[in-house]
Design an enzyme around this catalytic site. Structure first.
Site, PDB file in Angstrom:
ATOM      1  N   ARG A  94       0.833  -1.214   0.000  1.00 19.65           N
ATOM      2  CA  ARG A  94       0.000   0.000   0.000  1.00 19.65           C
ATOM      3  C   ARG A  94       0.865   1.260   0.000  1.00 19.65           C
ATOM      4  NH1 ARG A  94      -5.280   1.829   1.525  1.00 19.65           N
ATOM      5  NH2 ARG A  94      -5.245   3.740   2.767  1.00 19.65           N
ATOM      6  N   LEU A 148      -6.994   7.446  -1.543  1.00 25.15           N
ATOM      7  CA  LEU A 148      -7.036   6.022  -1.205  1.00 25.15           C
ATOM      8  C   LEU A 148      -8.034   5.832  -0.071  1.00 25.15           C
ATOM      9  CD1 LEU A 148      -3.240   5.126  -1.235  1.00 25.15           C
ATOM     10  CD2 LEU A 148      -4.966   3.931  -2.578  1.00 25.15           C
ATOM     11  N   SER A 149      -8.929   4.859  -0.204  1.00 25.31           N
ATOM     12  CA  SER A 149      -9.842   4.529   0.891  1.00 25.31           C
ATOM     13  C   SER A 149      -9.083   3.798   1.990  1.00 25.31           C
ATOM     14  CB  SER A 149     -10.993   3.658   0.380  1.00 25.31           C
ATOM     15  OG  SER A 149     -11.813   4.375  -0.509  1.00 25.31           O
ATOM     16  N   ALA A 150      -9.712   3.690   3.148  1.00 27.90           N
ATOM     17  CA  ALA A 150      -9.100   2.984   4.275  1.00 27.90           C
ATOM     18  C   ALA A 150      -8.927   1.503   3.935  1.00 27.90           C
ATOM     19  CB  ALA A 150      -9.971   3.146   5.518  1.00 27.90           C
ATOM     20  N   TYR A 171     -11.279  -1.380   1.562  1.00 28.95           N
ATOM     21  CA  TYR A 171     -10.811  -2.189   0.434  1.00 28.95           C
ATOM     22  C   TYR A 171     -10.930  -3.683   0.740  1.00 28.95           C
ATOM     23  CZ  TYR A 171      -8.852   1.876  -2.016  1.00 28.95           C
ATOM     24  OH  TYR A 171      -8.688   3.062  -2.696  1.00 28.95           O
TER      25      TYR A 171
END
Length: 358
Positions: free
Chosen positions: A38, A63-65, A69
């Site tokens: 990540r 970016l989502s947490a 995801y």
């Protein structure tokens, strides 16, 4: 959105925490998460936050947490050979993980509103293909990204087996999203503050299930100008692989299977050993009482067991420190070594390794 699990020291530590919290539940999803670091999708100077369970945004890059995801990957129920459409594909982080599961005969498309983010995603994809050892450990379905608003997709576009939308979908756009899905397919999207899984069971029937309470920024509405014709966005074509590309896929697959069989025959484990976690022990105290004048005063004293525990912990800390000081040997890329040892022209070896330099 995020903060559901503890921060990790690195990518593997983050995945361990997501597994422990039951956000990652299947081996296939776990392998994809471990293969893509990540932190590689963060800008320089922000990487320290990469392994926290938090969303991150810088300009148009988002970016989502990790917990989001994880739930998305599990809810999509990905299989090799499926077609996938990522609406709001962003950095390409999720699409790259999906590509590791779809394999070389899947379809992996993404549409992103911002052209600078698409360029960023293409740079990260190229870096993964050229530099990551994970690329040689999987059969990969390379994502293809286009710039555009996902609410303006051409009406004659093909349908997909799996779809994810990374922005909040208004209720009046729900049917628009559903039509992009094949019968038997799965759509995962945030709608009315719920991450929702939708299964298309028939031509006009769907089943929905709420997965997780979420908060997403809403989809950007298209610019509506009555005086101009509304442009539509064409998605990438589903190209058929040529014979040369198919030969490369099957040669690499055969060599990879040969290496795995060879390792199994020698009793060499194919999975890396789990990381050694530092023990954390709480120090206990025993209260004794002493007389001071006419008063009875409690006085904490260390027990012999406490002293032994402290010595053990100190030894463990010293061992961890010494191990950290040892230079790590770079992991061996067995597939590349096998290809480079073949009696083939250098140009063919380069083609089989996708022109990777390591």
């Amino acid at each position: 959105m995020g903060g559901a699990v503890s921060a990790g020291e690195d990518n593997d530590d983050l995945i361990d925490n997501l597994k422990e919290a039951q956000y990652i539940r299947t081996e296939r999803v776990e392998q994809a998460f471990r293969a893509i670091d990540r932190g590689d999708y963060y800008l320089e100077g922000y990487r320290d936050n990469a392994y926290k369970d938090l969303a991150w945004k810088h300009g148009n890059i988002h970016l989502s947490a990790p917990c989001i995801y994880s739930e998305v990957m599990e809810a999509l129920k990905l299989q090799p050979g499926l077609s996938f459409l990522n609406l709001g594909s962003g950095t390409g982080y999720l699409s790259t993980m999906v590509g590791l599961i779809l394999g070389p005969f899947g379809v992996n498309h993404g549409i992103e509103l911002h052209s600078d983010v698409v360029e960023y995603a293409k740079e990260k994809l190229e870096s993964f293909i050229k530099n990551s050892d994970s690329f040689d450990k999987f059969e990969f379905c390379e994502p293809a990204f286009v710039v555009g608003n996902c609410l303006e997709i051409a009406s004659d576009s093909h349908q997909y087996d799996r779809i994810y939308c990374g922005a909040g979908v208004q209720k009046d756009h729900e049917n628009y999203m559903k039509i992009l899905l094949k019968v038997g397919g799965i759509l995962v999207m945030p709608i009315e503050d719920q991450l929702t899984q939708i299964l298309r069971t028939g031509q006009n029937t769907w089943e929905s299930k709420n997965i997780l309470a979420v908060s997403f920024a809403p989809l950007v509405q298209p610019n509506r100008n009555d005086n101009s014709k509304r442009d539509t966005v064409g998605l990438p074509q589903c190209a058929v692989r040529n014979l040369q590309d198919l030969a490369r896929i099957y040669i690499r697959r055969t060599l990879r299977n040969f290496i795995n069989d060879e390792m199994q025959a020698k009793g060499i484990p194919q999975k890396p050993p789990p990381k050694r976690k530092r023990r954390r022990c709480r120090r206990r105290r025993i209260n004794t009482y002493v007389f001071v004048g006419n008063q009875l005063i409690p006085q904490p004293l260390d027990s012999e067991e406490d002293e032994r525990m402290e010595e053990d912990n100190k030894d463990d800390d010293d061992k961890d420190h010494n191990e950290a000081l040892k230079p790590e040997e770079p992991p061996r890329n067995l597939l590349r070594e096998k290809i480079m040892s073949l009696p083939l022209p250098e140009s063919l070896k380069a083609y089989l390794t996708y022109y990777r330099e390591k």
